[in-house]
Scaffold this active site. Structure first.
Site, PDB file in Angstrom:
ATOM      1  N   ASP A 312       0.843  -1.193   0.000  1.00 26.31           N
ATOM      2  CA  ASP A 312       0.000   0.000   0.000  1.00 26.31           C
ATOM      3  C   ASP A 312       0.881   1.247   0.000  1.00 26.31           C
ATOM      4  O   ASP A 312       2.084   1.183   0.304  1.00 26.31           O
ATOM      5  CB  ASP A 312      -0.906  -0.027   1.248  1.00 26.31           C
ATOM      6  CG  ASP A 312      -2.113   0.878   1.120  1.00 26.31           C
ATOM      7  OD1 ASP A 312      -2.299   1.501   0.062  1.00 26.31           O
ATOM      8  OD2 ASP A 312      -2.887   0.967   2.098  1.00 26.31           O
ATOM      9  N   GLU A 315       2.941   4.822  -4.239  1.00 27.53           N
ATOM     10  CA  GLU A 315       3.079   5.696  -5.417  1.00 27.53           C
ATOM     11  C   GLU A 315       4.433   6.426  -5.487  1.00 27.53           C
ATOM     12  O   GLU A 315       4.846   6.711  -6.626  1.00 27.53           O
ATOM     13  CB  GLU A 315       1.936   6.724  -5.446  1.00 27.53           C
ATOM     14  CG  GLU A 315       0.569   6.139  -5.672  1.00 27.53           C
ATOM     15  CD  GLU A 315       0.033   5.377  -4.459  1.00 27.53           C
ATOM     16  OE1 GLU A 315      -0.691   4.399  -4.661  1.00 27.53           O
ATOM     17  OE2 GLU A 315       0.377   5.766  -3.327  1.00 27.53           O
ATOM     18  N   ASP A 387      -8.784   4.181  -3.297  1.00 30.68           N
ATOM     19  CA  ASP A 387      -9.741   4.693  -2.311  1.00 30.68           C
ATOM     20  C   ASP A 387     -10.984   5.259  -2.989  1.00 30.68           C
ATOM     21  O   ASP A 387     -11.110   6.476  -3.198  1.00 30.68           O
ATOM     22  CB  ASP A 387      -9.071   5.762  -1.443  1.00 30.68           C
ATOM     23  CG  ASP A 387      -7.942   5.188  -0.603  1.00 30.68           C
ATOM     24  OD1 ASP A 387      -7.965   3.968  -0.364  1.00 30.68           O
ATOM     25  OD2 ASP A 387      -7.054   5.953  -0.189  1.00 30.68           O
TER      26      ASP A 387
END
Length: 731
Positions: A312, A315, A387
């Site tokens: 997670d 990025e 999300d």
């Protein structure tokens, strides 16, 4: 075959043509440029063909057809996304062009931030603008989109076969703790007979969100927890993020400094940034030395009985997902700055986690989940779409993201069922669970402090409907697993945009039909939002069957159907072959000994590749698998199961053939001397509907009366032998 013409004057440009001279794709000419360079930027200009459509481009928002729009590709933590102008978590600079009964693919082999313009304010040309590097692209031409995907995934790689438990249902939350709460969640699934295979631990299981460091106040005995969950048939997936907190008491931080694996500025100082709530250094996953370090540290997961690795915030999710341009990455010895390396950071983290699972997992197959990636990430991980929000538009938008990822070489995808952000209504949750059971990665996930999102959280009615669709997914596992094998071999996705088989059908690009999709090649899924009482449906060319009634419906037509709360419209393509099994509660459970092969009458020959192995080990790579072709020949009224390939012994001893759309009574003759009457079943039922007898809502119960009981009159059952089996029938 294609012909490539190169014009040197007045400006360099390339033209791709068919062998008979039709233009497939060409650089734009006439305005003084074909490829342009302005400063460090480079731009590739392409002439827009009449009626040209564009699909794919990975995780971008908007409509299925990208004509007239523009997209920035730059991996970004886009919380609560919705604006199609914003870049998303995963970057796949590959699209498919469609025009004049031709299809082609273009992969921009460049990791810099890029802007894809498909005629946005430039009606004469499309363009790809790159913030650095060269115009470097691969051009592909084939007779079909499936052919394009085969070639593209031959280039960028195909997904490995995942463990079969990862095809089951995953229950997640930000976050489940303490340890006793996780046990209660798992026990409740089993007590309520809701099929599930995985409990997911978000970052709150960690001590101060530090990877490799468990919070023992919340999870005093992780090994005992995972042992208990395994006894209940559950695997555990746990979150890790790339941020290594600056903490002198933290072994990963001090060891990372010692072994010099963190990202630095060009002057040699360390890059530090916040991923809430910590200030961190970050491993340089483009450096083999850092990947080796990560592999060693990730051993703590299997050592604690955790076999699913969730990557997670990769990025990376620092402020605005911005990293400075003057960072220096190893780039596997080639050295690169932050501009060039940022967009492959998440993919290289997924690669490191995959290699950790290979090295530390014994003979177990890895399951890696990542939020961020780049073209080729399918070699290492499943991808979920980040999300999302608990609204109808995100249910629909998530479907398009899944099908676009499939059109971009990433087949193992899914969104957060129920919506991650905000409060989910009972009606929206039910609709999301219904459609979510047909996506490759089926995970229910919800943010902290929002409403509960487990199947029993919305009352008995929603629970019963969720159960019925969960059970149907588990019944479909022989079909789904075979489709995962197909993706492994060919790159064809499990969740399929209608554009794959019908690229030149204008209607499939229209709203609302663009949200329809195929699960595999047989099952048409029609998503329904929380407020819809009727649904417009478009069935492409061919014959289709209503899943619930077995009614034959002509294709190439638009329809409008009333929709009941307990169902979404589902249709089966004629000539389809769908292997199914009895309901199980977990993939650890051995199903009943009969494989049910559903055959839908049609006029086209069809071949289904049935695949089976142990579902958890890598022994299939050594030949321990079972593969056999199942051919439906409508002209000679035959079903042929060809000789088995591979040494694996099936978990099924018998096959029951169930015909749909045939006469009421069909006599059959098998090549092994067996004969009898084939069962002609009028409906496939979602078995869990029978659980609704426990609901005391007479209005709702009445809706189901006509679907509750379907008797099986006669069956034709035969041995699942490895030899060729040929069944002929006559009326």
């Amino acid at each position: 075959m294609i012909v490539m013409e190169i014009e040197k004057l007045p400006m360099f440009r390339v033209i791709f043509k068919t062998k008979d001279g039709k233009v497939i794709n060409e650089d734009y000419a006439g305005k003084g440029f074909g490829t342009g360079y302005i400063g460090n930027r480079s731009t590739l200009y392409k002439k827009l063909q009449a009626g040209e459509r564009f699909v794919g481009l990975g995780e971008v928002l908007g409509d299925l057809d990208k004509r007239g729009t523009g997209y920035t590709l730059n991996n970004t933590d886009t919380y609560k996304y919705g604006d199609p102008r914003l870049p998303m978590y995963t970057n796949v600079p590959f699209y498919i062009g469609i025009h004049h009964n031709m299809v082609y693919g273009l992969f921009s082999h460049n990791t810099f931030k890029s802007f894809f313009n498909f005629g946005l304010s430039t009606p004469e040309f499309s363009s790809i603008t790159l913030e650095g590097g060269n115009v470097d692209y691969f051009f592909m031409f084939d007779t079909s989109i499936s052919g394009i995907l085969y070639n593209y995934t031959y280039l960028t790689g195909r997904m490995p076969l995942p463990p079969i438990w990862s095809l089951g249902y995953h229950q997640s939350r930000c976050s489940y703790f303490p340890q006793s709460n996780v046990e209660i969640i798992a026990e409740t699934f089993r007590r309520k007979k809701l099929p599930a295979d995985c409990i997911v631990l978000d970052a709150d299981y960690l001590f101060e969100y530090e990877p490799f460091r468990i919070n023992t106040d919340r999870f005093p005995d992780m090994k005992d927890l995972t042992r208990k969950l395994k006894e209940l048939g559950f695997e555990v997936t746990a979150s890790v993020n790339p941020g290594i907190k600056k903490d002198s008491t933290y072994f990963a931080y001090t060891d990372g400094l010692k072994r010099d694996i963190f990202i630095k500025y060009a002057d040699g100082s360390y890059y530090t940034a916040d991923i809430a709530p910590s200030t961190n250094n970050f491993p340089d996953f483009t450096n083999p030395k850092a990947r080796t370090w990560w592999i060693e540290k990730m051993k703590y997961l299997p050592d604690n009985g955790i076999n699913g690795y969730w990557n997670d915030m990769n990025e990376p999710a620092v402020g605005g997902s911005y990293i400075p341009d003057n960072l220096l990455f190893d780039f596997d010895g080639h050295k690169a700055n932050g501009l060039e390396a940022k967009n492959i950071y998440g993919m290289q983290m997924a690669r490191s986690s995959y290699e950790a699972a290979i090295k530390n997992g014994g003979n177990r197959r890895p399951f890696i989940l990542t939020r961020s990636g780049y073209a080729g990430v399918q070699r290492y991980a499943a991808v979920w779409t980040g999300d999302n929000t608990a609204k109808d538009e995100y249910l629909l938008g998530g479907i398009l993201l899944n099908t676009q990822m499939g059109l971009s070489g990433i087949p193992f995808v899914g969104d957060d069922i129920g919506g991650y952000i905000g409060t989910t209504t009972k009606e929206l949750y039910t609709r999301w669970m219904q459609v979510g059971m047909f996506q490759p990665f089926a995970r229910n996930h919800k943010e902290a402090f929002a409403n509960a999102n487990e199947p029993w959280s919305y009352g008995e009615e929603a629970e019963a409907i969720s159960r019925s669709f969960l059970e149907f997914r588990y019944q479909l596992l022989p079909y789904l697993y075979s489709k995962f094998y197909e993706a492994n071999q060919t790159g064809i996705p499990i969740t399929r945009s209608l554009a794959i088989e019908n690229p030149f059908d204008d209607k499939i690009y229209q709203a609302p039909y663009q949200y329809q999709f195929l699960c595999g090649d047989a099952i048409m899924v029609i998503p329904v939002t929380s407020h819809e009482k009727a649904k417009a449906v478009y069935l492409p060319d061919g014959e289709w069957f209503d899943l619930y009634s077995d009614e034959s419906i002509a294709g190439n037509h638009e329809y409008k159907f009333d929709v009941q709360y307990h169902q979404i419209p589902l249709f089966i393509k004629a000539s389809s072959i769908i292997p199914m099994q009895k309901v199980i509660q977990t993939t650890k459970e051995i199903p009943a000994d009969t494989l049910f092969v559903h055959l839908y009458k049609g006029t086209k020959k069809n071949i289904f590749t049935y695949y089976e192995d142990d579902g958890f080990s890598n022994n299939y790579k050594k030949g321990n698998y079972l593969k056999r072709l199942i051919e439906y020949d409508p002209f000679n009224q035959k079903l042929i199961l060809f000789e088995q390939e591979g040494s694996y012994t099936s978990k099924f001893n018998y096959i029951q053939l169930i015909l749909h759309g045939f006469q009421d009574e069909v006599k059959a003759i098998g090549n092994n001397g067996q004969s009898g009457k084939l069962n002609v079943q009028s409906k496939i039922l979602l078995n869990g509907l029978n659980y609704l007898e426990d609901i005391y809502d007479p209005t709702y119960f009445k809706l189901l009366e006509s679907y509750q009981k379907v008797g099986v009159q006669q069956t034709y059952t035969f041995q699942f032998s490895p030899e060729k089996i040929e069944i002929s029938w006559y009326n």
